[in-house]
Design a protein around this motif. Structure first.
Motif, PDB file in Angstrom:
ATOM      1  N   GLY A  81       0.813  -1.213   0.000  1.00 12.06           N
ATOM      2  CA  GLY A  81       0.000   0.000   0.000  1.00 12.06           C
ATOM      3  C   GLY A  81       0.840   1.252   0.000  1.00 12.06           C
ATOM      4  O   GLY A  81       0.529   2.227  -0.698  1.00 12.06           O
ATOM      5  N   GLY A  82       1.924   1.249   0.777  1.00 12.89           N
ATOM      6  CA  GLY A  82       2.823   2.397   0.816  1.00 12.89           C
ATOM      7  C   GLY A  82       3.495   2.625  -0.523  1.00 12.89           C
ATOM      8  O   GLY A  82       3.632   3.770  -0.977  1.00 12.89           O
ATOM      9  N   ILE A  83       3.929   1.550  -1.172  1.00 10.35           N
ATOM     10  CA  ILE A  83       4.583   1.680  -2.466  1.00 10.35           C
ATOM     11  C   ILE A  83       3.608   2.223  -3.507  1.00 10.35           C
ATOM     12  O   ILE A  83       3.943   3.120  -4.293  1.00 10.35           O
ATOM     13  N   ALA A  84       2.386   1.698  -3.509  1.00 12.16           N
ATOM     14  CA  ALA A  84       1.387   2.166  -4.478  1.00 12.16           C
ATOM     15  C   ALA A  84       1.079   3.648  -4.275  1.00 12.16           C
ATOM     16  O   ALA A  84       1.003   4.425  -5.235  1.00 12.16           O
ATOM     17  N   GLY A  85       0.917   4.045  -3.006  1.00  9.21           N
ATOM     18  CA  GLY A  85       0.654   5.453  -2.728  1.00  9.21           C
ATOM     19  C   GLY A  85       1.826   6.336  -3.117  1.00  9.21           C
ATOM     20  O   GLY A  85       1.634   7.444  -3.642  1.00  9.21           O
ATOM     21  N   GLY A  86       3.044   5.862  -2.889  1.00  8.94           N
ATOM     22  CA  GLY A  86       4.221   6.636  -3.243  1.00  8.94           C
ATOM     23  C   GLY A  86       4.362   6.826  -4.743  1.00  8.94           C
ATOM     24  O   GLY A  86       4.685   7.921  -5.209  1.00  8.94           O
ATOM     25  N   VAL A  87       4.132   5.753  -5.491  1.00 10.71           N
ATOM     26  CA  VAL A  87       4.215   5.852  -6.952  1.00 10.71           C
ATOM     27  C   VAL A  87       3.176   6.837  -7.477  1.00 10.71           C
ATOM     28  O   VAL A  87       3.459   7.649  -8.385  1.00 10.71           O
ATOM     29  N   LEU A  88       1.981   6.800  -6.903  1.00  6.94           N
ATOM     30  CA  LEU A  88       0.927   7.730  -7.334  1.00  6.94           C
ATOM     31  C   LEU A  88       1.320   9.177  -7.042  1.00  6.94           C
ATOM     32  O   LEU A  88       1.153  10.069  -7.896  1.00  6.94           O
ATOM     33  N   LEU A  89       1.861   9.426  -5.847  1.00  4.17           N
ATOM     34  CA  LEU A  89       2.290  10.779  -5.494  1.00  4.17           C
ATOM     35  C   LEU A  89       3.434  11.253  -6.383  1.00  4.17           C
ATOM     36  O   LEU A  89       3.469  12.416  -6.798  1.00  4.17           O
ATOM     37  N   LEU A  90       4.376  10.364  -6.663  1.00  8.29           N
ATOM     38  CA  LEU A  90       5.498  10.735  -7.527  1.00  8.29           C
ATOM     39  C   LEU A  90       5.024  11.079  -8.944  1.00  8.29           C
ATOM     40  O   LEU A  90       5.502  12.036  -9.553  1.00  8.29           O
ATOM     41  N   ALA A  91       4.088  10.286  -9.460  1.00  8.74           N
ATOM     42  CA  ALA A  91       3.572  10.554 -10.801  1.00  8.74           C
ATOM     43  C   ALA A  91       2.841  11.894 -10.846  1.00  8.74           C
ATOM     44  O   ALA A  91       3.040  12.706 -11.764  1.00  8.74           O
ATOM     45  N   LEU A  92       2.003  12.146  -9.842  1.00 10.67           N
ATOM     46  CA  LEU A  92       1.251  13.396  -9.801  1.00 10.67           C
ATOM     47  C   LEU A  92       2.175  14.593  -9.611  1.00 10.67           C
ATOM     48  O   LEU A  92       2.062  15.611 -10.313  1.00 10.67           O
ATOM     49  N   GLY A  93       3.110  14.485  -8.663  1.00 19.42           N
ATOM     50  CA  GLY A  93       4.046  15.573  -8.409  1.00 19.42           C
ATOM     51  C   GLY A  93       4.954  15.838  -9.594  1.00 19.42           C
ATOM     52  O   GLY A  93       5.246  16.995  -9.925  1.00 19.42           O
ATOM     53  N   GLY A  94       5.421  14.766 -10.252  1.00 19.89           N
ATOM     54  CA  GLY A  94       6.274  14.943 -11.411  1.00 19.89           C
ATOM     55  C   GLY A  94       5.547  15.627 -12.557  1.00 19.89           C
ATOM     56  O   GLY A  94       6.099  16.508 -13.222  1.00 19.89           O
ATOM     57  N   TRP A  95       4.291  15.238 -12.769  1.00 21.64           N
ATOM     58  CA  TRP A  95       3.511  15.854 -13.838  1.00 21.64           C
ATOM     59  C   TRP A  95       3.296  17.340 -13.583  1.00 21.64           C
ATOM     60  O   TRP A  95       3.531  18.180 -14.453  1.00 21.64           O
ATOM     61  N   LEU A  96       2.897  17.687 -12.353  1.00 22.10           N
ATOM     62  CA  LEU A  96       2.657  19.093 -12.031  1.00 22.10           C
ATOM     63  C   LEU A  96       3.960  19.894 -12.027  1.00 22.10           C
ATOM     64  O   LEU A  96       4.006  21.027 -12.524  1.00 22.10           O
ATOM     65  N   GLY A  97       5.024  19.316 -11.464  1.00 20.39           N
ATOM     66  CA  GLY A  97       6.283  20.034 -11.377  1.00 20.39           C
ATOM     67  C   GLY A  97       6.915  20.282 -12.730  1.00 20.39           C
ATOM     68  O   GLY A  97       7.388  21.388 -13.020  1.00 20.39           O
ATOM     69  N   ILE A  98       6.934  19.264 -13.571  1.00 23.47           N
ATOM     70  CA  ILE A  98       7.533  19.427 -14.902  1.00 23.47           C
ATOM     71  C   ILE A  98       6.717  20.403 -15.738  1.00 23.47           C
ATOM     72  O   ILE A  98       7.265  21.227 -16.483  1.00 23.47           O
ATOM     73  N   ASP A  99       5.411  20.336 -15.606  1.00 28.24           N
ATOM     74  CA  ASP A  99       4.560  21.274 -16.335  1.00 28.24           C
ATOM     75  C   ASP A  99       4.840  22.711 -15.908  1.00 28.24           C
ATOM     76  O   ASP A  99       4.895  23.622 -16.742  1.00 28.24           O
ATOM     77  N   ALA A 100       5.040  22.913 -14.590  1.00 29.18           N
ATOM     78  CA  ALA A 100       5.330  24.260 -14.084  1.00 29.18           C
ATOM     79  C   ALA A 100       6.696  24.743 -14.563  1.00 29.18           C
ATOM     80  O   ALA A 100       6.869  25.930 -14.870  1.00 29.18           O
ATOM     81  N   MET A 101       7.678  23.842 -14.665  1.00 31.19           N
ATOM     82  CA  MET A 101       9.004  24.248 -15.133  1.00 31.19           C
ATOM     83  C   MET A 101       8.998  24.611 -16.613  1.00 31.19           C
ATOM     84  O   MET A 101       9.736  25.483 -17.054  1.00 31.19           O
ATOM     85  N   ILE A 102       8.146  23.941 -17.390  1.00 31.91           N
ATOM     86  CA  ILE A 102       8.113  24.200 -18.824  1.00 31.91           C
ATOM     87  C   ILE A 102       7.269  25.428 -19.157  1.00 31.91           C
ATOM     88  O   ILE A 102       7.663  26.277 -19.968  1.00 31.91           O
ATOM     89  N   ARG A 103       6.124  25.544 -18.515  1.00 29.38           N
ATOM     90  CA  ARG A 103       5.181  26.607 -18.866  1.00 29.38           C
ATOM     91  C   ARG A 103       5.205  27.793 -17.911  1.00 29.38           C
ATOM     92  O   ARG A 103       4.640  28.845 -18.220  1.00 29.38           O
ATOM     93  N   GLY A 104       5.842  27.632 -16.774  1.00 32.00           N
ATOM     94  CA  GLY A 104       5.827  28.699 -15.789  1.00 32.00           C
ATOM     95  C   GLY A 104       6.642  29.909 -16.202  1.00 32.00           C
ATOM     96  O   GLY A 104       7.535  29.824 -17.050  1.00 32.00           O
ATOM     97  N   GLU A 105       6.331  31.023 -15.592  1.00 28.52           N
ATOM     98  CA  GLU A 105       7.038  32.273 -15.876  1.00 28.52           C
ATOM     99  C   GLU A 105       7.658  32.821 -14.606  1.00 28.52           C
ATOM    100  O   GLU A 105       7.244  32.478 -13.494  1.00 28.52           O
TER     101      GLU A 105
END
Length: 214
Positions: A25-49
């Motif tokens: 359960g911990g691994i599944a939750g961690g992978v989900l958080l990493l995927a969500l955080g990576g998507w939001l973070g990378i999007d902010a680095m590419i499109r952010g000002e």
């Protein structure tokens, strides 16, 4: 009297392969958080000002190691010589001779002969699992199930115990069995997880710098 030409062989102990315990359960939750955080973070680095890309980079450097530390990293490895505990920020190696006991309460813990205590993050305590196991046991007792009456016999009590508690029972048995073995002697060894701490500290420093110069 022992014949020196034919020494008595030492008793053989059953060999245990290295067993790994992790929280699915911990691994599944961690992978989900990493995927969500990576998507939001990378999007902010590419499109952010402005300073947004730097804030996103600092946030990822800080958050990703911490998420990994508390979800994906924890593991417990046990074999016939030692217990190795990989917690969020430390890895503790305990030869069985150095272990004085294992306790299950609101968390699972191991104690050393010197009095030190370490939590087993990879083997979480499930109060719900304990309640379900107790309910199965009471129902079996009420129904006159003979397997419940003889639940202390090996192989018959697993379904009447919460999974985490059953794992702790197995580790206690292994500890008692192997504590006197020559290969299980030694002192505890504790190593800090610098591979987790270093990027997290770097992210915190970068975040503080970005906020300070804004």
């Amino acid at each position: 009297m022992t014949d020196p030409q034919h020494p008595v062989a030492e008793p053989e102990y059953p060999e245990y392969k290295d067993r790994t315990f992790r929280s699915s359960g911990g691994i599944a939750g961690g992978v989900l958080l990493l995927a969500l955080g990576g998507w939001l973070g990378i999007d902010a680095m590419i499109r952010g000002e402005g300073r947004t890309p730097w804030l996103a980079l600092a946030g990822l450097l800080l958050a990703v190691p911490l998420v990994v530390a508390f979800t994906v990293r924890p593991a417990v490895y046990a074999n016939d010589d030692r217990l190795r505990i990989r917690n969020p920020f430390r890895t503790i190696t305990l030869p069985w001779a150095s272990v004085s006991g294992l306790r299950s309460g609101y968390s699972n813990e191991v104690f050393t002969q010197s009095g030190a205590k370490y939590q087993l993050w990879a083997i979480p305590v499930s109060l719900r699992g304990r309640k379900k196991a107790a309910r199965r046991k009471s129902q079996g007792t009420a129904a006159g199930d003979p397997s419940v009456a003889n639940a202390r016999r090996p192989g018959e009590a697993e379904s009447l115990r919460a999974p985490g508690d059953q794992i702790m029972d197995d580790l206690r048995e292994l500890s008692e069995l192997r504590a006197g073995a020559k290969s299980a002697q030694g002192e505890p060894v504790v190593r800090w997880g610098y591979e987790i701490l270093a990027p997290a500290v770097a992210g915190a420093v970068l975040l503080a710098v970005v906020l300070a110069v804004a």
